[in-house]
Design an enzyme around this catalytic site. Structure first.
Site, PDB file in Angstrom:
ATOM      1  N   TYR A  63      88.405 -33.396  60.862  1.00  0.00           N
ATOM      2  CA  TYR A  63      89.754 -33.356  61.701  1.00  0.00           C
ATOM      3  C   TYR A  63      90.782 -32.510  60.868  1.00  0.00           C
ATOM      4  CZ  TYR A  63      91.822 -34.896  65.736  1.00  0.00           C
ATOM      5  OH  TYR A  63      92.986 -35.044  66.964  1.00  0.00           O
ATOM      6  N   LYS A  65      98.641 -34.779  64.179  1.00  0.00           N
ATOM      7  CA  LYS A  65      98.320 -35.727  64.574  1.00  0.00           C
ATOM      8  C   LYS A  65      99.315 -36.537  63.669  1.00  0.00           C
ATOM      9  CE  LYS A  65      95.553 -35.108  68.536  1.00  0.00           C
ATOM     10  NZ  LYS A  65      96.307 -35.166  69.983  1.00  0.00           N
TER      11      LYS A  65
HETATM   12  P1  NAD Z   1      90.572 -31.783  77.185  1.00  0.00           P
HETATM   13  O1  NAD Z   1      89.873 -30.396  76.234  1.00  0.00           O
HETATM   14  O2  NAD Z   1      90.410 -32.578  78.540  1.00  0.00           O
HETATM   15  O3  NAD Z   1      91.957 -31.773  77.063  1.00  0.00           O
HETATM   16  C1  NAD Z   1      92.990 -31.105  75.896  1.00  0.00           C
HETATM   17  C2  NAD Z   1      94.250 -30.146  77.133  1.00  0.00           C
HETATM   18  O4  NAD Z   1      94.572 -29.653  76.597  1.00  0.00           O
HETATM   19  C3  NAD Z   1      93.370 -29.625  78.058  1.00  0.00           C
HETATM   20  O5  NAD Z   1      93.491 -29.894  79.198  1.00  0.00           O
HETATM   21  C4  NAD Z   1      94.012 -28.201  77.616  1.00  0.00           C
HETATM   22  O6  NAD Z   1      94.416 -27.854  79.454  1.00  0.00           O
HETATM   23  C5  NAD Z   1      95.316 -28.437  77.400  1.00  0.00           C
HETATM   24  N1  NAD Z   1      95.901 -27.549  76.556  1.00  0.00           N
HETATM   25  C6  NAD Z   1      95.797 -27.234  75.554  1.00  0.00           C
HETATM   26  N2  NAD Z   1      96.457 -25.533  74.710  1.00  0.00           N
HETATM   27  C7  NAD Z   1      97.448 -25.679  75.815  1.00  0.00           C
HETATM   28  C8  NAD Z   1      98.665 -25.053  75.578  1.00  0.00           C
HETATM   29  N3  NAD Z   1      99.151 -24.443  74.792  1.00  0.00           N
HETATM   30  N4  NAD Z   1      99.842 -25.411  76.906  1.00  0.00           N
HETATM   31  C9  NAD Z   1      99.148 -26.374  77.931  1.00  0.00           C
HETATM   32  N5  NAD Z   1      98.128 -27.111  78.086  1.00  0.00           N
HETATM   33  C10 NAD Z   1      97.150 -26.938  76.252  1.00  0.00           C
HETATM   34  O7  NAD Z   1      90.586 -32.824  75.671  1.00  0.00           O
HETATM   35  P2  NAD Z   1      90.774 -34.243  75.837  1.00  0.00           P
HETATM   36  O8  NAD Z   1      90.195 -35.037  74.924  1.00  0.00           O
HETATM   37  O9  NAD Z   1      91.344 -35.341  76.959  1.00  0.00           O
HETATM   38  O10 NAD Z   1      92.189 -34.026  75.027  1.00  0.00           O
HETATM   39  C11 NAD Z   1      93.555 -35.118  75.170  1.00  0.00           C
HETATM   40  C12 NAD Z   1      94.750 -35.674  74.322  1.00  0.00           C
HETATM   41  O11 NAD Z   1      93.786 -36.386  74.021  1.00  0.00           O
HETATM   42  C13 NAD Z   1      94.819 -34.859  72.920  1.00  0.00           C
HETATM   43  O12 NAD Z   1      95.901 -34.503  72.817  1.00  0.00           O
HETATM   44  C14 NAD Z   1      93.484 -35.160  72.414  1.00  0.00           C
HETATM   45  O13 NAD Z   1      94.284 -34.722  70.683  1.00  0.00           O
HETATM   46  C15 NAD Z   1      93.600 -36.246  72.397  1.00  0.00           C
HETATM   47  N6  NAD Z   1      92.500 -37.762  71.788  1.00  0.00           N
HETATM   48  C16 NAD Z   1      91.168 -37.307  72.354  1.00  0.00           C
HETATM   49  C17 NAD Z   1      90.255 -37.877  71.520  1.00  0.00           C
HETATM   50  C18 NAD Z   1      88.897 -37.649  71.805  1.00  0.00           C
HETATM   51  O14 NAD Z   1      87.850 -37.791  71.891  1.00  0.00           O
HETATM   52  N7  NAD Z   1      88.065 -36.293  73.532  1.00  0.00           N
HETATM   53  C19 NAD Z   1      90.563 -39.126  71.498  1.00  0.00           C
HETATM   54  C20 NAD Z   1      92.201 -39.049  71.114  1.00  0.00           C
HETATM   55  C21 NAD Z   1      92.397 -38.449  71.039  1.00  0.00           C
HETATM   56  O1  0WE Z   2      92.027 -34.505  69.296  1.00  0.00           O
HETATM   57  C1  0WE Z   2      90.655 -34.236  69.465  1.00  0.00           C
HETATM   58  C2  0WE Z   2      90.832 -32.881  70.141  1.00  0.00           C
HETATM   59  C3  0WE Z   2      91.160 -31.943  68.802  1.00  0.00           C
HETATM   60  C4  0WE Z   2      90.312 -30.131  69.210  1.00  0.00           C
HETATM   61  C5  0WE Z   2      89.523 -30.077  69.765  1.00  0.00           C
HETATM   62  C6  0WE Z   2      89.483 -28.751  69.755  1.00  0.00           C
HETATM   63  C7  0WE Z   2      88.021 -28.296  70.261  1.00  0.00           C
HETATM   64  C8  0WE Z   2      87.315 -26.435  71.052  1.00  0.00           C
HETATM   65  C9  0WE Z   2      92.014 -29.112  69.191  1.00  0.00           C
HETATM   66  N1  0WE Z   2      91.228 -27.995  69.618  1.00  0.00           N
HETATM   67  C10 0WE Z   2      90.296 -27.740  69.463  1.00  0.00           C
HETATM   68  N2  0WE Z   2      90.021 -26.399  69.541  1.00  0.00           N
HETATM   69  C11 0WE Z   2      88.725 -26.004  69.758  1.00  0.00           C
HETATM   70  O2  0WE Z   2      88.747 -24.328  69.920  1.00  0.00           O
HETATM   71  N3  0WE Z   2      90.252 -35.529  69.460  1.00  0.00           N
HETATM   72  C12 0WE Z   2      90.258 -36.804  68.676  1.00  0.00           C
HETATM   73  C13 0WE Z   2      88.267 -35.023  69.842  1.00  0.00           C
HETATM   74  C14 0WE Z   2      87.668 -34.943  68.686  1.00  0.00           C
HETATM   75  O3  0WE Z   2      87.448 -33.650  67.307  1.00  0.00           O
HETATM   76  C15 0WE Z   2      87.863 -33.559  66.137  1.00  0.00           C
HETATM   77  C16 0WE Z   2      86.673 -34.870  66.488  1.00  0.00           C
HETATM   78  C17 0WE Z   2      87.336 -35.841  67.203  1.00  0.00           C
HETATM   79  C18 0WE Z   2      87.604 -36.834  67.417  1.00  0.00           C
HETATM   80  C19 0WE Z   2      86.894 -32.512  65.520  1.00  0.00           C
HETATM   81  C20 0WE Z   2      86.422 -33.175  64.395  1.00  0.00           C
HETATM   82  C21 0WE Z   2      86.002 -33.975  63.795  1.00  0.00           C
HETATM   83  C22 0WE Z   2      86.290 -35.132  64.861  1.00  0.00           C
END
Ligand code: NAD
Ligand code: 0WE
Length: 258
Positions: free
Chosen positions: A158, A165
């Site tokens: 991560y 975060k």
């Molecule tokens: P996702 O890819 O569906 O959403 C990420 C969003 O970020 C996308 O809609 C993308 O368009 C937007 N984004 C990226 N760069 C941007 C920019 N410059 N301007 C505006 N928007 C931008 O993935 P997700 O997992 O739904 O992520 C949403 C949030 O949830 C993130 O903050 C992520 O860190 C957090 N999160 C995700 C998980 C997981 O496991 N998926 C767990 C905990 C927290």
């Molecule tokens: O916050 C996240 C996702 C964050 C994320 C993921 C990507 C993949 C594609 C941010 N930027 C990018 N850029 C890319 O090009 N999570 C909490 C999901 C997540 O991401 C991980 C995790 C988990 C869980 C990355 C490494 C290890 C665990």
């Protein structure tokens, strides 16, 4: 009862039907909120079309491009809200980005530009959007952002997102302290791992999800709709005494020691 009728909610971060923001938007709509949706525009307009089709059933009254790296797009988003809605009640910050190459390998090798990109998009954007929202939240408001356990523990790979975060969670506390006198609450939801566009691009995510399914008290992962329900609570008057907090929506995983 959870009731968001008469509330105007801006939702950022919908990319597709797996996005956490999509789960949140559906639950805010179900609770009666009036929605504004922003999307990350691309050159060919593909994202605009895709997200517009997805959100159509929620009847958003605003649908706007907003790349958080673009100051004009942010300004114009909040000008439109002021002109069309007059006031804003709810802001959902649900976006993050780091270069894919920076989500693997040794954290000590992070480049200056990779570090800056991750923190600009994933951390600075919360203060930036909140600062723009504040003058429009004239009747109080609720701001909710999404974080992950990797901000407080060293989760393999991560890396720079963990630093982003940690900064985001600290930002929640400083924003909550600043905005409290305006009855604007600021909280984070720490979601467990969910398969989304962002997480699927990460190597080993399926193994992580499998691990959570073995260890978490509820023996499963969470869904975007469950995160959406917690977000609806944090946006409603049911949570009127809660600000500056990180609420874990992770099937209990965070409490476990082994
Ligand atoms: P996702 O890819 O569906 O959403 C990420 C969003 O970020 C996308 O809609 C993308 O368009 C937007 N984004 C990226 N760069 C941007 C920019 N410059 N301007 C505006 N928007 C931008 O993935 P997700 O997992 O739904 O992520 C949403 C949030 O949830 C993130 O903050 C992520 O860190 C957090 N999160 C995700 C998980 C997981 O496991 N998926 C767990 C905990 C927290
Ligand atoms: O916050 C996240 C996702 C964050 C994320 C993921 C990507 C993949 C594609 C941010 N930027 C990018 N850029 C890319 O090009 N999570 C909490 C999901 C997540 O991401 C991980 C995790 C988990 C869980 C990355 C490494 C290890 C665990």
């Amino acid at each position: 009862m959870l009731n968001l009728t008469g509330k105007n909610a801006l939702v950022t971060g919908i990319a597709n039907n797996r996005s956490i923001a999509w789960g949140i938007a559906q639950q805010l709509h179900k609770a009666g909120a009036n929605l504004g949706i922003t999307y990350l525009p691309d050159e060919r307009g593909k994202m605009e079309k895709k997200v517009a089709e997805l959100v159509e059933p929620l009847n958003p009254s605003l649908f706007l491009p907003c790349n958080v790296q673009n100051d004009e797009q942010i300004q114009s988003t909040f000008e439109t809200i002021r002109d069309q809605w007059g006031k804003l009640d709810i802001l959902i910050h649900c976006l993050a980005f780091a270069n894919k190459d920076d989500l693997t390998g040794d954290f000590s090798q992070i480049s200056r530009s990779g570090f800056n990109t991750a923190l600009e998009i994933s951390t600075y954007s919360l203060a930036q959007l909140s600062g723009a929202a504040k003058p429009l939240m004239t009747e109080g408001g609720s701001i909710v952002t999404l974080t992950y356990l990797g901000g407080v523990r060293a989760v393999p790979n991560y890396n720079v997102m963990g630093v982003a975060k940690a900064g985001l969670e600290a930002s929640v506390r400083y924003l909550a302290a600043e905005f409290g006198s305006h009855n604007i609450r600021v909280n984070a939801i720490s979601a467990g791992p969910i398969r989304t566009l962002a997480s699927s691009a990460v190597g080993g995510i399926l193994d992580m999800i499998h691990h959570v399914e073995q260890v978490a008290p509820l023996r499963r992962t969470v869904t975007p709709l469950e995160v959406g329900n917690a977000a609806a609570f944090l946006c409603s008057d049911l949570s009127s005494g809660i600000t500056g907090q990180v609420l874990y929506v992770d099937a209990g995983y965070e409490i476990m020691g082994m």
